[in-house]
Structure formats: structure tokens, C-alpha cells
Design an enzyme around this catalytic site. Structure first.
Site, PDB file in Angstrom:
ATOM      1  N   ASP A 183      -9.216  -9.141 -17.832  1.00  0.00           N
ATOM      2  CA  ASP A 183      -9.720 -10.313 -18.448  1.00  0.00           C
ATOM      3  C   ASP A 183      -7.863 -10.450 -19.071  1.00  0.00           C
ATOM      4  O   ASP A 183      -7.622 -10.019 -19.744  1.00  0.00           O
ATOM      5  CB  ASP A 183     -10.476 -10.204 -19.786  1.00  0.00           C
ATOM      6  CG  ASP A 183     -10.914 -11.119 -20.631  1.00  0.00           C
ATOM      7  OD1 ASP A 183      -9.774 -11.864 -20.688  1.00  0.00           O
ATOM      8  OD2 ASP A 183     -11.560 -10.525 -21.546  1.00  0.00           O
TER       9      ASP A 183
ATOM     10  N   HIS B  85       0.615  -1.219   0.084  1.00  0.00           N
ATOM     11  CA  HIS B  85       0.057   0.238   0.395  1.00  0.00           C
ATOM     12  C   HIS B  85       0.922   1.345  -0.086  1.00  0.00           C
ATOM     13  O   HIS B  85       0.121   2.357  -0.578  1.00  0.00           O
ATOM     14  CB  HIS B  85      -0.879  -0.241   1.179  1.00  0.00           C
ATOM     15  CG  HIS B  85      -2.735   0.769   1.185  1.00  0.00           C
ATOM     16  ND1 HIS B  85      -2.440   1.954   0.624  1.00  0.00           N
ATOM     17  CD2 HIS B  85      -3.429   0.790   1.282  1.00  0.00           C
ATOM     18  CE1 HIS B  85      -3.533   2.232   0.279  1.00  0.00           C
ATOM     19  NE2 HIS B  85      -4.019   1.623   1.074  1.00  0.00           N
TER      20      HIS B  85
END
Length: 434
Positions: free
Chosen positions: A379, A161
Site C-alpha cells: 500500500d 533471484h
């Protein structure tokens, strides 16, 4: 699902590092105050679940060589993710861009998509099995591709992070998956790496009202009892109805108002106590001039709203939503600059980079929104994931809002982590008010 997962062992088949396939800058990447304030958050664990049922039989589903080749291409533009956490000559944390690479793990599991999908929710087991365990101070990016016995795949990612926020993480995933799906024909947008756009002013100047509008520091403690995690799905029609009840405000304000109000009631807080709600807000378009669209780094500021429990619990939802919207609308360039100045001095005084443990006080709630983000733009050439979620959420008082799937008619998924003793009452209240 937890019983199944506890009884199975994921077998690691391969562990290696993927490096950029072209030379990249060798430098220390300066981190902004909005990065440094998250240095002790560690890696964010995310999992994507893919089914092979809609893929042609001849396809080599999630071919590892293809994934690695695509990642090597993506890491040329996203070269900080191939680096390591380091410290500059002044003792300030930085990303040492050395091209050593991202960790890439391949594993197999004696599980099927059907074993997982009925209760695919955050848990320590989900993270343990499907997300690489890496030290806080080690790699920036770690990936695990786990092949299920049915032919499905779980993709687990761990991104530190301190390096990036959700916007930047999604940008990388979009680029990596585009290279995998389209090869050199992929159209990509380059990240903007200059984080000095969020440098503190000299001298730092904090506006007198700034500290009343954002939350610079959260307080954590160990919970008196067990913590539970549950996902509540709100349909598209229910969301539309809720927005009407909330005065036609945004989905975020409407959902946050509902969750905050119901949580105050479910927790049976004293009516005269102060309830606090905080939530990250992107500063990208709220600065003057705005940050580049593809700014790569942390770019959120935690805003806050307070109110007496009796008021939050009894007000109309439109009024509670109005409180939240009012806080968001007050964020302007001066408040952002004041927050950056404040965080700079605080980050320099903070020396402990170990992950913070514990939960928020029962009077506090933190809502993190992934609403409207292209979470399912992953994808790799074999279809979008069936579901994407955080692999583990163990801090009481944290709520995640996200779209419940890739379809246009998807509703909202509310991922709640709170006291086990109160979560069933929260569920009853949520659906009662919809």
C-alpha cells in the site's frame, strides 16, 4: 485478455535510475551457496494491479515523484538492490554495491482495470507489457509503473533471484511502500546483509543421508506438446474441509497432497513409475542458531518426496500429506549445513549463468508456496492491490500456492503450469475431491 493485450501497445513515457538518497557502502557483497545456486534463474517478474475507484478524487494517484523519493529512501537500507552483478577476484559471483541505482520505468496503456481483471493471469504478454525487460547480468532491481486509461495502475517488478528470495523481496516492497505512504514517519525494520551466516563449512561435509532428503539439481527438457497455465481458486471453506480430510495438517501440506495426487492421475502415468514432488522450505528458523528474522538473501532449501504413482494416486489424502510433512519435519541444522556444503561445491563447478529453459519431466512436480506471506502489503498510500501474481510462468511442472487476495477470508489460489492436454482433467479432479 490476451487478445486485448496483443492488440495494444504500452508506451514508455520515461526511463531513469533511482539511486539511494544517502551515501551507502561501496563494497562487493559476498553471495552464499544458496544464492549462487539460483544465479541462472534471472529476474522474477511480479505484477500488482491497483484500482483508483476507492481513492478520493483529489488524490494524485501513484504520483511518480513520490514513488521515486520513497524508493531513494528505501535503497539506503537495501543498498544491494542499487548495485550490479559482478565477480570477485576469485571468480565468484557477487553483488557489486556501487549505488548506480534501480531502473524505474513509467508507461501508459490504452487498457482499463476491467479489461484486465477478468483474466489477469500469467502470460508472456503480461510480462512483456508490464514488467521491464532487463538482461540477466544487468540491474538487480527494475520497476515499471503503467498508468491505465481508467486511472488504474499496474506495478511490475523484476528482482534478480540471485540476490533475494520471496521473504526478502516482500521486506523491500513493504519498506518502499511504507516510505511512500508515511514519509519520514514510516517505521521500518532494517535488513541483515551478512550472508556469511550461510557460508560452507571447512572442509565441506555432506551427511550421508542428506542427498535423499533434498533435491540438489532439477532436470529440464523441452515438452513434447504445448504448455498451459491456469489458476484454480479454492475457497476458505474448501480449504478447511481439505485440511480435515488431510488429518488436520497445514494448508501447505493439504493443498500439496491434493495437487500432487490429482496431477499423477491426470497425467495417466504408469503405475509403477516413481513420482517426485519437491518444494522450497525456508531454513531461517531451522538452523542453530536461527538466522536473523530480517536476513536479506536467499534462504530456502528444496526438499523432496518420492513414491510409486500407484501409491500416491490411491492413498488417502492424509497419507500423502503425511509424506510431505515428514520431509519438512526432517529438516534440521545438520541437513541445512550439508546442503550448503553441497551447493558450494556445485555452484563453484557451475559456470553457465544463462537462464535454464525447458520443463520438468511428467513424473515431477515442484510446488512453490507463498501461503501466509504478506503479498498484499504493498500500500503506497492509495490502497492495497486488487491482485498480486507472478507475471509469467512457462515451465511445465511448476505450481504456485498463494492466498487469493488481501482479505482475511481469502481462499487459496493454485497457479498451475503443465501440459495443455492434461490440465482440464486436473481441474475436474481437483474440484471433485473438494
Amino acid at each position: 485478455m490476451n487478445d486485448i493485450m496483443d492488440s495494444e501497445v504500452v508506451q514508455v513515457v520515461e526511463s531513469s535510475f533511482v539511486v539511494p538518497n544517502e551515501p551507502t557502502p561501496r563494497e562487493g557483497l559476498w553471495l552464499s551457496p544458496l544464492d549462487l545456486i539460483l544465479a541462472n534463474r534471472g529476474h522474477t517478474p511480479i505484477v500488482y494491479l491497483y484500482s483508483s475507484s476507492n481513492v478520493a478524487a483529489g488524490d494524485d494517484f501513484f504520483d511518480v515523484a513520490r514513488l521515486k523519493e520513497a524508493m531513494a529512501k528505501a535503497l539506503v537500507a537495501f543498498y544491494p538492490l542499487a548495485g550490479r552483478l559482478g565477480v570477485d577476484d576469485d571468480g565468484r559471483a557477487e553483488i557489486t554495491c556501487n549505488g548506480e541505482g534501480a531502473l524505474f520505468v513509467v508507461a501508459q496503456a490504452d487498457l482499463t482495470v476491467d479489461d484486465l481483471k477478468d483474466d489477469f493471469s500469467p502470460s508472456p504478454e503480461l510480462r512483456r507489457l508490464f514488467v521491464p525487460r532487463v538482461e540477466t547480468t544487468s540491474v538487480i532491481l527494475a520497476i515499471q509503473v503503467t498508468f491505465l486509461k481508467c486511472g488504474g495502475v499496474v506495478l511490475g517488478t523484476a528482482l534478480h533471484h540471485v540476490a533475494i528470495d520471496a521473504f526478502s523481496a516482500i521486506h523491500f516492497i513493504q519498506t518502499w511502500s511504507a516510505f511512500s505512504k508515511h514519509g519520514d514517519r514510516a517505521t521500518i525494520e532494517l535488513p541483515w546483509h551478512d550472508r556469511t551466516l550461510l557460508r560452507a563449512r571447512s572442509p565441506p561435509t555432506v551427511h550421508p543421508d542428506a542427498l535423499t532428503k533434498f533435491y540438489p539439481k532439477a532436470t529440464f527438457s523441452y515438452p513434447p506438446g504445448p504448455i498451459a497455465i491456469q489458476a484454480f481458486v479454492i475457497s476458505k471453506d474448501q480449504v478447511a474441509s481439505l485440511k480435515r480430510l488431510s488429518g488436520g495438517t497445514s494448508t501447505f501440506c493439504a493443498m500439496s497432497a491434493l495437487v500432487w495426487q490429482c496431477t499423477c492421475i491426470a497425467r495417466r502415468l504408469p503405475s509403477d513409475s516413481e513420482a517426485r514432488l519437491n518444494f522450497p522450505v525456508s531454513v531461517r528458523r531451522r538452523m542453530s542458531p536461527p538466522l536473523p528474522i530480517r536476513y536479506f538473501g536467499n534462504s530456502t532449501l528444496r526438499m523432496g518426496v518420492t513414491g510409486a504413482v500407484r501409491d500416491i494416486a490411491s492413498e488417502a489424502l492424509a497419507s500423502v500429506a503425511g509424506r510431505i510433512k515428514g520431509a519438512i519435519d526432517r529438516m534440521d541444522d545438520e541437513l541445512v549445513r550439508s546442503a550448503i556444503d553441497y551447493y558450494e561445491t556445485m555452484a563453484m563447478a557451475e559456470t553457465d549463468s544463462r537462464p535454464v529453459k525447458g520443463t520438468l519431466p511428467e513424473t515431477d512436480l515442484q510446488i512453490i508456496s507463498w501461503l501466509g506471506m504478506p503479498l498484499y502489503d504493498a500500500d503506497f498510500g492509495w490502497g492495497k492491490p486488487w491482485v498480486m501474481l507472478r507475471a509469467e510462468s512457462i515451465r511445465g511442472g511448476l505450481v504456485y500456492l498463494m492466498n487469493d487476495g488481501p482479505a482475511d477470508d481469502a481462499g487459496v489460489r493454485v497457479l498451475m503450469c503443465m501440459e495443455a492436454a492434461n490440465i482440464k482433467e486436473l481441474e475436474r479432479l481437483l474440484y471433485e475431491k473438494l
